[in-house]
Structure formats: structure tokens, C-alpha cells
Scaffold this active site. Structure first.
Site, PDB file in Angstrom:
ATOM      1  N   SER A 119       0.821  -1.219   0.000  1.00 34.12           N
ATOM      2  CA  SER A 119       0.000   0.000   0.000  1.00 34.12           C
ATOM      3  C   SER A 119       0.850   1.262   0.000  1.00 34.12           C
ATOM      4  CB  SER A 119      -0.930   0.007   1.212  1.00 34.12           C
ATOM      5  OG  SER A 119      -1.895  -1.007   1.056  1.00 34.12           O
TER       6      SER A 119
ATOM      7  N   GLU B 222       3.306   1.832  -1.747  1.00 29.05           N
ATOM      8  CA  GLU B 222       3.684   2.133  -3.138  1.00 29.05           C
ATOM      9  C   GLU B 222       2.504   2.619  -3.981  1.00 29.05           C
ATOM     10  OE1 GLU B 222       5.023  -0.794  -1.578  1.00 29.05           O
ATOM     11  OE2 GLU B 222       6.767   0.481  -1.239  1.00 29.05           O
TER      12      GLU B 222
ATOM     13  N   CYS C  60      -4.858  -2.821   1.324  1.00 26.89           N
ATOM     14  CA  CYS C  60      -5.398  -3.305   2.592  1.00 26.89           C
ATOM     15  C   CYS C  60      -4.263  -3.329   3.618  1.00 26.89           C
ATOM     16  CB  CYS C  60      -5.980  -4.697   2.400  1.00 26.89           C
ATOM     17  SG  CYS C  60      -6.458  -5.446   3.961  1.00 26.89           S
TER      18      CYS C  60
ATOM     19  N   THR D  79       3.367  -3.765  15.471  1.00 33.37           N
ATOM     20  CA  THR D  79       4.234  -2.585  15.504  1.00 33.37           C
ATOM     21  C   THR D  79       3.502  -1.372  14.946  1.00 33.37           C
ATOM     22  OG1 THR D  79       5.115  -2.927  13.291  1.00 33.37           O
ATOM     23  CG2 THR D  79       6.196  -4.111  15.085  1.00 33.37           C
TER      24      THR D  79
ATOM     25  N   HIS E  27       4.051   0.078  12.236  1.00 34.06           N
ATOM     26  CA  HIS E  27       4.144   0.153  10.784  1.00 34.06           C
ATOM     27  C   HIS E  27       2.811   0.548  10.151  1.00 34.06           C
ATOM     28  CE1 HIS E  27       7.468  -0.743   8.117  1.00 34.06           C
ATOM     29  NE2 HIS E  27       6.559  -0.897   7.181  1.00 34.06           N
TER      30      HIS E  27
HETATM   31  N1  RBF Z   1       1.533  -3.321   2.922  1.00 30.33           N
HETATM   32  C1  RBF Z   1       0.196  -3.411   2.859  1.00 30.33           C
HETATM   33  O1  RBF Z   1      -0.397  -3.100   1.806  1.00 30.33           O
HETATM   34  N2  RBF Z   1      -0.536  -3.851   3.947  1.00 30.33           N
HETATM   35  C2  RBF Z   1       0.039  -4.175   5.132  1.00 30.33           C
HETATM   36  O2  RBF Z   1      -0.679  -4.573   6.056  1.00 30.33           O
HETATM   37  C3  RBF Z   1       1.453  -4.082   5.236  1.00 30.33           C
HETATM   38  N3  RBF Z   1       2.077  -4.352   6.396  1.00 30.33           N
HETATM   39  C4  RBF Z   1       3.424  -4.239   6.475  1.00 30.33           C
HETATM   40  C5  RBF Z   1       4.078  -4.513   7.694  1.00 30.33           C
HETATM   41  C6  RBF Z   1       5.452  -4.399   7.774  1.00 30.33           C
HETATM   42  C7  RBF Z   1       6.122  -4.685   9.082  1.00 30.33           C
HETATM   43  C8  RBF Z   1       6.217  -4.005   6.629  1.00 30.33           C
HETATM   44  C9  RBF Z   1       7.717  -3.888   6.690  1.00 30.33           C
HETATM   45  C10 RBF Z   1       5.577  -3.725   5.444  1.00 30.33           C
HETATM   46  C11 RBF Z   1       4.197  -3.848   5.353  1.00 30.33           C
HETATM   47  N4  RBF Z   1       3.532  -3.565   4.132  1.00 30.33           N
HETATM   48  C12 RBF Z   1       2.171  -3.651   4.078  1.00 30.33           C
HETATM   49  C13 RBF Z   1       4.299  -3.238   2.911  1.00 30.33           C
HETATM   50  C14 RBF Z   1       4.438  -1.727   2.654  1.00 30.33           C
HETATM   51  O3  RBF Z   1       3.229  -1.192   2.128  1.00 30.33           O
HETATM   52  C15 RBF Z   1       5.558  -1.469   1.631  1.00 30.33           C
HETATM   53  O4  RBF Z   1       5.345  -2.278   0.494  1.00 30.33           O
HETATM   54  C16 RBF Z   1       6.927  -1.735   2.183  1.00 30.33           C
HETATM   55  O5  RBF Z   1       7.116  -1.037   3.393  1.00 30.33           O
HETATM   56  C17 RBF Z   1       8.042  -1.321   1.179  1.00 30.33           C
HETATM   57  O6  RBF Z   1       7.977   0.072   0.902  1.00 30.33           O
END
Ligand code: RBF
Length: 162
Positions: free
Chosen positions: A63, A65, A87, A93, A95
Site C-alpha cells: 500500500s 507504493e 489493505c 508494531t 508500521h
Molecule cells: N503493505 C500493505 O499493503 N498492507 C500491510 O498490512 C502491510 N504491512 C506491512 C508490515 C510491515 C512490518 C512491513 C515492513 C511492510 C508492510 N507492508 C504492508 C508493505 C508496505 O506497504 C511497503 O510495500 C513496504 O514497506 C516497502 O515500501
């Protein structure tokens, strides 16, 4: 009662999407959910008259990106509206907060920078069940709602440019 389940919207109150072009950006994280959002969005656009070739779907890793994916559409294509689908599920954490903050700010900025409807179709839930409920489950499909919002915003913009 205040209800926000727009999946039960009035079909007749939606303008035709016949001559509209859409870009959809779908996050691959939680794809079981975001794939359903995308399916709902595409089907809804088609139901309202959009041509299949005027619906372009692209994927990004997560998300976070979505904003840049949306900017690529704004910069490199002639779409009338962009739909961001993701989603984010609350984890242990912080994040969650940072991703939600980033994509919300990014989507708002895209709307105003490009003077283009950029629709925020990102589920931000406490758990997976809440997300499933809103991605074709018991509370409808927020992808459908994002599609209807896109159509309405393009129609609004067109009406003000006439
Ligand atoms: N991306 C999502 O679209 N949904 C999430 O629930 C989600 N949770 C993440 C939790 C962690 C700990 C990390 C490191 C990334 C998560 N991401 C999630 C990915 C995030 O949107 C993104 O692709 C990355 O952080 C790379 O820029």
C-alpha cells in the site's frame, strides 16, 4: 441510521462511465483481499458502461507504493481517474500507522497536484476478518464503492469544464 455501505447504492443515480478511462493500482500485500477489491471495482466500472480497454490495472508491492503507482498513471497516461486499492492490517508494531499516513497523504496530494480524481480505496482494519467483510463479504465490497466514486468524480469534473 447513518450507513456507509455504498455497495447498496442506487444504480440509477450513477452517471454513465461510457467515455471514461480509469487506472487502477492494486497492492499485492493481502492480495486475497485487494484482489477482491479490484475485481469489484472492474466489474462495477463495466456495469456502468466503461469499455474494457479503458480500464488499466497495475500492481504495486504494498500500500505504501500505491501513491507512486498512481503518480505514474497521472504522468504517463490519459486516464480520467485513478483508483488506489490496498489493505493495511494492524500488526504488533507501528508500521500500520506509517503506511496509512503515507498513502493517505500521498493520495490527497495526487488529487490536488494533478487536478484528477484519485480515489482512496484502502482498507485499514484491526484484523483480517474486518477486511474480508468489506471485500465482497457481509459488508459489501469497497472496490465497488471506489469505482462508483471515481465515476461520480469524473462526471463532476466534466460538468464543471463544460
Ligand atoms: N503493505 C500493505 O499493503 N498492507 C500491510 O498490512 C502491510 N504491512 C506491512 C508490515 C510491515 C512490518 C512491513 C515492513 C511492510 C508492510 N507492508 C504492508 C508493505 C508496505 O506497504 C511497503 O510495500 C513496504 O514497506 C516497502 O515500501
Amino acid at each position: 441510521m447513518a450507513t456507509k455501505d455504498l455497495s447498496a447504492y442506487d444504480l440509477n443515480a450513477v452517471p454513465t462511465a461510457k467515455n471514461m478511462k480509469f487506472g487502477i493500482v492494486v497492492a499485492e500485500w493481502n492480495y486475497q483481499i485487494t484482489g477482491s477489491l479490484a475485481e469489484g471495482a472492474v466489474q462495477t466500472l463495466l456495469r456502468h458502461g466503461a469499455n474494457k480497454e479503458n480500464i488499466i490495472v497495475k500492481h504495486v508491492p504494498g500500500s505504501f507504493e500505491l501513491t507512486l503507482g498512481g503518480q505514474y498513471f497521472a504522468e504517463y497516461t490519459d486516464v480520467d481517474a485513478i483508483i488506489l486499492l490496498g489493505c493495511v492490517i494492524q500488526g504488533e508494531t507501528r508500521h500500520f500507522d506509517f503506511i496509512c499516513q503515507g498513502v493517505t497523504y500521498g493520495a490527497t496530494k495526487l488529487n490536488l497536484t494533478y487536478n484528477l480524481p484519485v480515489i482512496f480505496g484502502v482498507l485499514t482494519t484491526d484484523n483480517e476478518q474486518q477486511a474480508l467483510d468489506r471485500a465482497g463479504g457481509r459488508l459489501g465490497n469497497k472496490g465497488d464503492e471506489a469505482a462508483v466514486t471515481a465515476i461520480k468524480m469524473v462526471a463532476l469534473q466534466n460538468s464543471m469544464q463544460e
